[in-house]
Motif scaffolding. Structure first.
Motif, short mmCIF file in Angstrom:
data_model
loop_
_atom_site.label_atom_id
_atom_site.label_comp_id
_atom_site.label_asym_id
_atom_site.label_seq_id
_atom_site.Cartn_x
_atom_site.Cartn_y
_atom_site.Cartn_z
N SER A 14 0.85 -1.19 0.00
CA SER A 14 0.00 0.00 0.00
C SER A 14 0.89 1.24 0.00
CB SER A 14 -0.89 0.01 1.24
OG SER A 14 -1.78 -1.07 1.23
N PRO A 15 0.60 2.21 -0.86
CA PRO A 15 1.41 3.44 -0.88
C PRO A 15 1.00 4.39 0.24
CG PRO A 15 -0.34 3.59 -2.50
CD PRO A 15 -0.45 2.21 -1.89
N GLY A 16 1.79 5.42 0.41
CA GLY A 16 1.44 6.48 1.34
C GLY A 16 1.57 6.09 2.79
N ALA A 80 1.63 0.93 9.66
CA ALA A 80 1.92 -0.35 10.28
C ALA A 80 2.26 -1.38 9.21
CB ALA A 80 0.73 -0.82 11.10
N ALA A 81 3.26 -2.19 9.48
CA ALA A 81 3.72 -3.18 8.50
C ALA A 81 2.58 -4.08 8.04
CB ALA A 81 4.85 -4.01 9.08
N ILE A 82 1.69 -4.46 8.95
CA ILE A 82 0.60 -5.37 8.59
C ILE A 82 -0.37 -4.72 7.61
CG2 ILE A 82 -0.96 -4.73 10.48
CD1 ILE A 82 -0.21 -8.30 9.11
N ASP A 83 -0.40 -3.41 7.57
CA ASP A 83 -1.24 -2.68 6.60
C ASP A 83 -0.46 -2.33 5.34
OD1 ASP A 83 -3.50 -2.59 8.36
OD2 ASP A 83 -2.49 -0.98 9.47
N ARG A 84 0.85 -2.23 5.46
CA ARG A 84 1.70 -1.87 4.31
C ARG A 84 1.71 -2.98 3.26
NH1 ARG A 84 3.09 2.68 2.50
NH2 ARG A 84 4.10 3.40 4.43
N TYR A 85 1.89 -4.21 3.71
CA TYR A 85 2.00 -5.33 2.76
C TYR A 85 0.62 -5.76 2.28
CZ TYR A 85 6.80 -5.55 4.45
OH TYR A 85 8.10 -5.24 4.79
N THR A 86 0.53 -6.05 0.99
CA THR A 86 -0.74 -6.47 0.39
C THR A 86 -0.50 -7.74 -0.42
OG1 THR A 86 -0.37 -5.08 -1.57
CG2 THR A 86 -1.54 -4.07 0.27
N GLY A 87 -1.51 -8.18 -1.18
CA GLY A 87 -1.34 -9.35 -2.01
C GLY A 87 -2.16 -10.53 -1.52
N VAL A 88 -1.96 -11.68 -2.16
CA VAL A 88 -2.80 -12.86 -1.94
C VAL A 88 -2.82 -13.31 -0.49
CG1 VAL A 88 -3.13 -15.29 -2.55
CG2 VAL A 88 -2.49 -13.63 -4.32
N VAL A 120 10.08 -7.44 10.99
CA VAL A 120 9.40 -6.39 11.75
C VAL A 120 8.16 -6.98 12.38
CG1 VAL A 120 10.26 -4.42 10.43
CG2 VAL A 120 8.19 -5.62 9.64
N ARG A 121 7.77 -6.42 13.49
CA ARG A 121 6.50 -6.80 14.10
C ARG A 121 5.36 -6.16 13.30
NH1 ARG A 121 5.70 -10.82 17.98
NH2 ARG A 121 7.33 -10.76 19.56
N ALA A 122 4.17 -6.72 13.45
CA ALA A 122 3.04 -6.29 12.64
C ALA A 122 2.72 -4.80 12.79
CB ALA A 122 1.80 -7.12 12.98
N ASP A 123 2.94 -4.25 13.98
CA ASP A 123 2.60 -2.85 14.21
C ASP A 123 3.79 -1.90 14.08
OD1 ASP A 123 3.82 -3.81 16.47
OD2 ASP A 123 2.40 -2.94 17.89
N ASP A 124 4.94 -2.39 13.66
CA ASP A 124 6.07 -1.50 13.39
C ASP A 124 5.72 -0.57 12.22
OD1 ASP A 124 7.74 -2.40 15.38
OD2 ASP A 124 8.83 -3.79 14.12
N GLN A 125 6.09 0.68 12.35
CA GLN A 125 5.77 1.68 11.32
C GLN A 125 6.89 1.73 10.28
OE1 GLN A 125 2.80 3.78 11.39
NE2 GLN A 125 2.22 2.21 12.89
N ILE A 126 6.54 1.39 9.03
CA ILE A 126 7.56 1.36 7.98
C ILE A 126 7.08 2.12 6.74
CG2 ILE A 126 8.54 -0.83 8.77
CD1 ILE A 126 7.02 -2.20 6.45
N PRO A 127 8.02 2.65 5.94
CA PRO A 127 7.65 3.36 4.71
C PRO A 127 7.46 2.39 3.55
CG PRO A 127 10.01 3.43 4.99
CD PRO A 127 9.47 2.69 6.19
N TYR A 128 6.95 2.91 2.45
CA TYR A 128 6.90 2.15 1.21
C TYR A 128 8.33 2.01 0.68
CZ TYR A 128 5.66 0.80 -3.56
OH TYR A 128 5.54 0.13 -4.75
N TYR A 129 8.66 0.83 0.15
CA TYR A 129 9.98 0.61 -0.43
C TYR A 129 9.89 -0.50 -1.45
CZ TYR A 129 10.24 -3.62 2.43
OH TYR A 129 9.99 -4.86 2.97
N LYS A 130 10.93 -0.64 -2.24
CA LYS A 130 11.02 -1.75 -3.21
C LYS A 130 12.37 -2.41 -3.04
CE LYS A 130 8.87 -3.80 -6.66
NZ LYS A 130 7.49 -4.34 -6.53
#
Length: 250
Positions: A14-16, A80-88, A120-130
């Motif tokens: 997820s961006p932003g 939060a990392a758990i919200d940042r990652y998406t997909g199947v 990272v733990r699920a609630d760790d705050q991380i930016p978008y990256y590739k």
């Protein structure tokens, strides 16, 4: 004692975000911070040369925004990392559908592998990256060489109960956890033969992660893990001392 469920990251994110720029010292597993800082700096520097970055990270011409995101890594908003990652897998986990109390239980149990951050733990705050486990920054050691020893040590020293490692092979290799329960997804044909599946692998691991993260009971061994999976509609078999097999139909 709470179980630890290790998830793979995803290429899609997820961006932003609405969180402040990343503060590495706030991330879980602080012993990993020197490598995190090193890789972040190297990734930002690499992104200054778009052609070199695209080549190193195997990015196509339509992924120039990802290079820009890497260049702005330290200034980007977080979530939060758990919200940042998406997909199947994350669609099947469906954290968004959980009640507040359910999400709280899930977040306590979930962690996510990362080429950039180790875990990272699920609630760790991380930016978008590739940045993926197969990438290699020119002039830098392989990610496996950087992460393997320190990441394994940190994961094995965590004060947790049973570890369920659902990371894909490339990410598990960055920091193996001895004795962790792993899961293989297979399809059973009409003749009884079985084949390891790839298309539905992430989906069923996501369902398993959801079942475990919402469980009111804490498993203490692989049989408990299988029981929780079965109660949630998965055909789970104990196929080894620490290996679970999820059987699907074609």
């Amino acid at each position: 004692m709470l179980m630890l469920i290790l998830l793979p990251p995803s290429e899609s994110k997820s961006p932003g975000g609405t969180g402040p720029k990343i503060e590495v010292e706030t991330l879980s597993l602080p012993q990993l911070n020197p490598i995190r800082e090193h890789l972040m700096s190297a990734l930002v520097e690499l992104a200054q040369d778009e052609d070199a970055c695209a080549k190193a990270l195997k990015l196509g011409p339509r992924q120039s925004d990802d290079i820009t995101a890497n260049a702005q890594l330290r200034q980007s908003p977080t979530m939060a990392a758990i919200d940042r990652y998406t997909g199947v897998l994350y669609d099947a986990l469906d954290i968004a559908s959980m009640k507040i109390s359910e999400r709280g239980h899930a977040v306590e149990r979930l962690a996510i592998g990362s080429a950039l951050f180790g875990v990272v733990r699920a609630d760790d705050q991380i930016p978008y990256y590739k940045f993926s486990a197969t990438a290699r920054i020119p002039g830098q050691p392989t990610l496996r060489a950087l992460w393997r020893t320190v990441l394994s040590q940190e994961l094995e020293q965590l004060d947790v109960g049973i570890v369920i490692d659902l990371r894909s092979g490339g990410y598990a290799a960055l920091g193996p956890v001895e004795g962790a329960v792993t899961a293989t997804v297979v399809t059973e044909r009409e003749d009884g033969s079985r084949k390891v599946v790839s298309h539905f692998n992430k989906h069923h691991k996501g369902l398993l992660a959801r079942a475990l993260s919402l469980s009111k009971l804490e498993p203490t061994d692989i049989s408990d893990v299988a029981s929780i999976a079965k109660r949630n509609g998965l055909h789970a078999e104990v196929s080894g001392e620490s290996e679970l097999t999820i059987v699907t139909q074609p």
